[in-house]
Design an enzyme around this catalytic site. Sequence first.
Site, PDB file in Angstrom:
ATOM      1  CG  HIS A   1      21.367 -21.548  14.497  1.00 31.46           C
ATOM      2  ND1 HIS A   1      21.106 -21.200  15.794  1.00 31.46           N
ATOM      3  CD2 HIS A   1      22.049 -22.721  14.543  1.00 31.46           C
ATOM      4  CE1 HIS A   1      21.595 -22.131  16.598  1.00 31.46           C
ATOM      5  NE2 HIS A   1      22.162 -23.057  15.861  1.00 31.46           N
TER       6      HIS A   1
ATOM      7  CB  THR B   1      10.322 -21.794  15.873  1.00 33.27           C
ATOM      8  OG1 THR B   1      10.843 -20.895  16.850  1.00 33.27           O
ATOM      9  CG2 THR B   1       9.340 -21.047  14.990  1.00 33.27           C
TER      10      THR B   1
ATOM     11  NE  ARG C   1      18.197 -13.629  18.751  1.00 34.10           N
ATOM     12  CZ  ARG C   1      17.556 -14.598  18.100  1.00 34.10           C
ATOM     13  NH1 ARG C   1      16.451 -15.107  18.603  1.00 34.10           N
ATOM     14  NH2 ARG C   1      18.028 -15.073  16.970  1.00 34.10           N
TER      15      ARG C   1
END
Length: 901
Positions: A851, A128, A314
């Site tokens: 993450h 990203t 998501r």
Amino acid sequence: MAERAERRASRPVGTVISLAGVDAHMVPEVGGKAANLGVLLAAGMPVPRGFCVTTVAYGRAAAAAGVQPSEPAEQTRGRLESAPMPGDIAEDVLAAYAGLGEDIPVAVRSSATAEDLPEASFAGQLDTYLNVVGPDSLLDAVRRCWASLWRDRAVAYRADHGIGQHPISIAVVVQEMVDAEVAGVMFTANPLTGRRRETVIDAAPGLGEALVSGAVNPDQFTVDAATGAILQRSLGDKRAEIRPVPGGGTRVLRRQDGARQDSARQDGQQACLTDEQVRSLARVGTRVEELYGEPQDVEWAIAADGGIRVVQSRPVTTLFPLPEPDNRDGGARAYLCASLLQGLTRPLTPMGLASFTLMSDSSRSAGNEPAAYRSAQIGMRMYVDVTSLLRSKGGRRGLLRAMKVADARSVDVLAYLAADPRFALTKASKLASLKAGLGASPPFGLVGQVLRAMVNPAAALERVREADHELDRMLLLPEPVSGARRLDFVERLLTKEIAPAVMRVLPPAAAGYVWLGLARLLLGRFAQAGELQTVLRGLPHNVTTEMDLELWRTATLIREDPESVRTLTGEEPQILAGRYADGTLPAACQGALRAFLARYGHRAVAEIDLGVPRWSEDPAHIINALANYLKLADPELAPDRAFRRAAENAEAKAAELAARAARSRGRLFGRIVAHSLRRARETAGMREYPKFRLIVAFAVLRHQLQLVGEELADAGRIQVSDDVFVLDLTEARVGLRGADLRGLAAERRRSYQREMRRRHIPRLLLSDGTDVEAAMAAQSRASSDAEPGALAGAPASAGTVTGKARVVLDPAGAHLEPGEILVTPSTDPGWTPLFMTAGALVMEMGGPISHGAVVAREYGIPAVVGVPDATLRIRTGDTVTVDGAAGTVVIDTSLEADGGR
């Protein structure tokens, strides 16, 4: 829906498409991330404007760069990064960019076709780029996103999740940049406890990249989605934030006044979100979840104007599945994992689950299984609904008593749940309570047989032999027969024959343990903890011990042949298993192994699952065990000698306890204790026998199902014969009648493989998805009940692991032995390959939705994040215990105390 998909298929997608024109069916053209954003936009959610550079563009660019499917990933990545973008594609991209505004700052994100899917989130695996400004910078960012599909971490992630490398493609999302005042991530279900409708929000000042990369300890809020009540808040230090730089790019701003912040954090004045903003975010999360129909991982930002923007959503891929709704009384329900009680963490195949459901239902209808128990299949594991037992005084007492014997760890979890008002004792008559208590106990018929076995063990053992002969006769099916007749045979045995046959061989073992309990009661304080366990060593009639000793005898036979020894110790077990099947092992080895498998080839690892190959089909495990036996050099460690010593020690301990009782309470009392212990040793070894006979029957049933599978495969109804085990009996019958089951079998196998990767299984699961053990640990942490000396952090991935620590400051060239605890300041996606062998993760920075935490949960490894100075307080080689649910890390200081460090 089919018509819409057909219209889309007839409308070719170009190289660039507006996000407003994207829908859920366009994953092959726009990838998972862009498809989700299109769904959000269509639903009116506050998503920044943007467009998608499609997989069509990637395919053409890869072809122009000379990418070959067979070349190494590193070479593909290099080609994509260095090759110029085809001119017409660049023109399309820049035209769409100009449509957003002149040199407007944008965020450029990868969107792979296997990304943001229910079975794999791909969190952080692809690149990203934030605050990209200008045409040249945009084209460069798009190329780098394409190349990130072939980074080592992304390739390894796909391999670990069983996703093919070259069928995958990638698109790129370009969106108007949100200059966020505050940004973060929220899960619409609690990722630690699994509780649905409980939203967890992590927030930090500036852009969200600081949070998801684990560079900052965020504020965290837990919200009841139904009421909007803020259940819990935890304020992080927020000592770093990422801000956009004019002209493009970002920079990190660090706050140095830590002491002032710590003080402010304690008085609760430094939260980066107001309570109303927290509730507003939770409402947005609820809307997103309702849109998709499942819990979501949502990235959000709050712009300078105070408006909430959704930049990504998501599915949450790590939650354990919910039980099927049970509306018998409309209340919460509790499910105890029967698979874990059998020591089985892996899923059962659909055929294995079906077999246990049939046996359970038939046992209940026949009165052999307490009516209080009701089986359930959750996450391809066997669970038992224990709600009615928990709500009854007698049932709760009986259940806890049973768990003390079966699984001591479940006792604390059940006791914790007993304090939950949803499982409060119901007012019932003493008769009803007595019935519930009996519901958690063996049926009366079995009690009578146990008493007979206590009086005459020899006669009980003879009845077992008679039951064996009767079961052997039941297991015969004269050939030839049709596939339908084979299924009839399997179903009849599962529903009518096997359970009663197994029950008939239970009394001797039960009698042995009743005698042991009597001895314990008589001895009382005269027996120290663990002494009675010594009496149970080296027991006769233990089929598992007999099998192990037979395997040792097999190894001693092989040891006499040098060629067999060289073969078994010099080649991989799987290769040797193939040679055994071909009959090409050295003669001595081939014959000895064949003799062992003739007697014990019906057994297997995870053998209670009908769908698992038996040792006779795949003897690799046994060959590996034989190879290890051959390496045993010290004769005193030989299993036969160890068993003999155990039996001698047990007899000596029994005599010692009887003598101790006689000295203390008189000779008669001593004789009664001696008699009790002698009777216990005579039959307690039969404890393994009922399961042994069950597995004998299962091997026969498996063989019959394999023949059915061969018939289905020959007819083209399934791909390979073993696919019959990812079906149930009803589906197999439908296949024999002509139905094509290949698609169903393929989907079931994918589900099974997905569950095989799951490493943390809830011991006790509630109907709202709560993992009770994880919730108990989290509450313990919140109430400061952590073990003294433990390092405290934020729980990120449930589970407890003890292992050697490995402090890693830079992943480049880092070596991590399998099972070692990875201790690091923070992680970004470049660390992912280390996660595959790590036993657990400890991070100094980050929150439960950073993450590192997300990927740790995907890999099923316990994780604790936000542990201050972890890399200084823990040293490589330290033995540490990581409790990912409690958020604690405990260093074993015993070596230090002994001068060993």
